[in-house]
Design a protein around this motif. Structure first.
Motif, mmCIF file in Angstrom:
data_model
loop_
_atom_site.group_PDB
_atom_site.id
_atom_site.type_symbol
_atom_site.label_atom_id
_atom_site.label_comp_id
_atom_site.label_asym_id
_atom_site.label_seq_id
_atom_site.Cartn_x
_atom_site.Cartn_y
_atom_site.Cartn_z
ATOM 1 N N ALA A 1 1.327 -1.256 -0.036
ATOM 2 C CA ALA A 1 -0.222 0.024 0.211
ATOM 3 C C ALA A 1 0.448 1.146 0.197
ATOM 4 O O ALA A 1 0.461 2.542 -0.744
ATOM 5 N N ASP A 2 1.716 0.727 0.635
ATOM 6 C CA ASP A 2 2.576 2.403 0.851
ATOM 7 C C ASP A 2 3.191 2.711 -1.211
ATOM 8 O O ASP A 2 3.503 4.331 -1.524
ATOM 9 N N SER B 230 -3.869 -6.116 6.612
ATOM 10 C CA SER B 230 -3.442 -4.330 6.788
ATOM 11 C C SER B 230 -3.789 -4.083 8.272
ATOM 12 O O SER B 230 -5.108 -4.246 7.886
ATOM 13 N N HIS C 192 -5.029 0.336 6.523
ATOM 14 C CA HIS C 192 -5.655 1.332 4.913
ATOM 15 C C HIS C 192 -6.264 0.725 5.004
ATOM 16 O O HIS C 192 -6.918 -0.535 5.277
#
Length: 170
Positions: A55-56, A85, A88
Motif C-alpha cells: 500500500a505504501d 493490513s 489501510h
C-alpha cells in the motif's frame, strides 16, 4: 511500626498486579474457505500462491528482494488464513493459480475494503487492530465468486470470513 510497613508493602504489591491477562492468540487475520458451487467444502487441486500489493508504494512487489508472498504454493487445502493490513482502507491481493497438468497459469486480483479500529485490553498488552469488512471485488479468471461470510475480523481464528468459489472444473 514494622508490622504496618509490611501491610503497606503488601497492599502496594497487590494493587500493582494486573488481573487482566493478555490473549494468547493475538493474531488478527482472515480465514478463507474454498467451496463447491453446491456449498460443500472443496480441496483445491491447483497450486495457489497469494501475494499482496504494498500500500505504501501502490504497486506489486514481486521477485525484487522484498517478499510479498503471503501464501506460498498451497495445494490440497480447503481453508487458509491470510493477514490483513492494520491501517489501510483497502487491501489488494493477487491470487495466482497454477495447474502443471494443463499448463494453466491464471492470476485474479482481489480488493478488500474494510474499516479498522483499535482494540485495547490493558496497558500490559499490545494494542491490536480489529476490522469490519465492508466490500470485496475480484476479477473472474479462476475465481467464480468470493463472498463475505462474517465481516468482523478479531482474534477469533475459527470464524470463516470469506467463501471462495473457484470456477467449476478447476
Amino acid at each position: 511500626m514494622m508490622k504496618r510497613l509490611v501491610y503497606l508493602f503488601l497492599m502496594v504489591l497487590m494493587t500493582a498486579c494486573s488481573s487482566i491477562d493478555c490473549p494468547v492468540n493475538n493474531t488478527v487475520a482472515t480465514l478463507y474457505q474454498i467451496r463447491n458451487s453446491d456449498g460443500t467444502e472443496l480441496k483445491l487441486t491447483d497450486t495457489m500462491t497469494i501475494s499482496t500489493v504494498r500500500a505504501d508504494e501502490n504497486k506489486v512487489v514481486l521477485y525484487n528482494g522484498r517478499d510479498s508472498i503471503i501464501l506460498n504454493k498451497g495445494i490440497g487445502i480447503s481453508k487458509f488464513t491470510l493477514p490483513i493490513s492494520y491501517s489501510h482502507p483497502e487491501d489488494v491481493l493477487l491470487f495466482q493459480f497454477d495447474n502443471n497438468d494443463t499448463d494453466l497459469h491464471v492470476t485474479d486480483t482481489v480488493w478488500i475494503k474494510k474499516n479498522d479500529y483499535p482494540h485495547f485490553e490493558s496497558v500490559d498488552c499490545n494494542t491490536a487492530f480489529f476490522h469490519t469488512l465492508t466490500d470485496v471485488k475480484y476479477t473472474c479468471h479462476h475465481i467464480d465468486s468470493l463472498v463475505i461470510n462474517n465481516p468482523s475480523v478479531t482474534y477469533d481464528y475459527q470464524t470463516v470470513h470469506f467463501y471462495l468459489y473457484p470456477k467449476s472444473g478447476n
